[in-house]
Design a protein around this motif. Structure first.
Motif, mmCIF file in Angstrom:
data_model
loop_
_atom_site.group_PDB
_atom_site.id
_atom_site.type_symbol
_atom_site.label_atom_id
_atom_site.label_comp_id
_atom_site.label_asym_id
_atom_site.label_seq_id
_atom_site.Cartn_x
_atom_site.Cartn_y
_atom_site.Cartn_z
ATOM 1 N N HIS A 142 0.846 -1.205 -0.058
ATOM 2 C CA HIS A 142 0.096 0.040 0.025
ATOM 3 C C HIS A 142 0.749 1.220 -0.173
ATOM 4 C CE1 HIS A 142 0.970 -0.051 4.230
ATOM 5 N NE2 HIS A 142 0.733 -1.113 4.192
ATOM 6 N N VAL A 172 -6.141 2.954 4.162
ATOM 7 C CA VAL A 172 -6.159 3.110 2.776
ATOM 8 C C VAL A 172 -7.394 3.428 2.323
ATOM 9 C CG1 VAL A 172 -5.234 2.311 0.683
ATOM 10 C CG2 VAL A 172 -3.978 1.746 2.566
ATOM 11 N N PHE A 176 -9.829 4.107 -1.107
ATOM 12 C CA PHE A 176 -9.976 3.741 -2.477
ATOM 13 C C PHE A 176 -11.031 4.816 -3.010
ATOM 14 C CE2 PHE A 176 -8.616 -0.198 -0.750
ATOM 15 C CZ PHE A 176 -7.901 -0.924 -1.619
ATOM 16 N N TRP A 195 -8.075 4.867 -7.651
ATOM 17 C CA TRP A 195 -6.850 4.972 -7.142
ATOM 18 C C TRP A 195 -7.006 4.828 -5.606
ATOM 19 C CZ3 TRP A 195 -9.551 9.464 -8.180
ATOM 20 C CH2 TRP A 195 -9.425 10.371 -7.210
ATOM 21 N N THR A 196 -5.982 4.564 -5.093
ATOM 22 C CA THR A 196 -5.596 4.488 -3.411
ATOM 23 C C THR A 196 -5.089 5.536 -2.947
ATOM 24 O OG1 THR A 196 -3.418 3.465 -3.659
ATOM 25 C CG2 THR A 196 -5.338 2.124 -3.489
#
Length: 87
Positions: free
Chosen positions: A45, A52, A54, A64-65
């Motif tokens: 990550h 995280v 998304f 995208w992260t």
């Protein structure tokens, strides 16, 4: 590795799934699809936070992260129309 953990600031609304969020690392806005703890993820990550997010552009596109601890509700003009897909 020395990471700083981003914690939500007091009195600052934190975007949740379904809300539009500003990602300061990419300079883009997107709709939060999900937020997961890094222990739940099966990929590298590379985030400094323990969560995280998304995100996906509002009008569709590639997800995208982002570091969930750094996300915030966008201010006027932030992440502007230059990041939206043309119709």
């Amino acid at each position: 590795m020395n990471h700083q953990f981003h914690q939500p600031q007091p009195n600052r609304p934190v975007p949740t799934p379904g809300q539009v969020a500003y990602d300061p690392a990419s300079g883009r806005t997107g709709v939060v699809q999900a937020v997961h703890g890094v222990a739940e993820l099966c990929f590298d990550h590379r985030m400094s936070s323990d969560r995280v997010a998304f995100l996906r552009p509002e009008r569709g596109g590639v997800e995208w992260t982002a570091d969930a601890g750094a996300l915030r509700l966008p201010a006027d003009g932030e992440g502007g129309a230059q990041h939206l897909h043309a119709r």
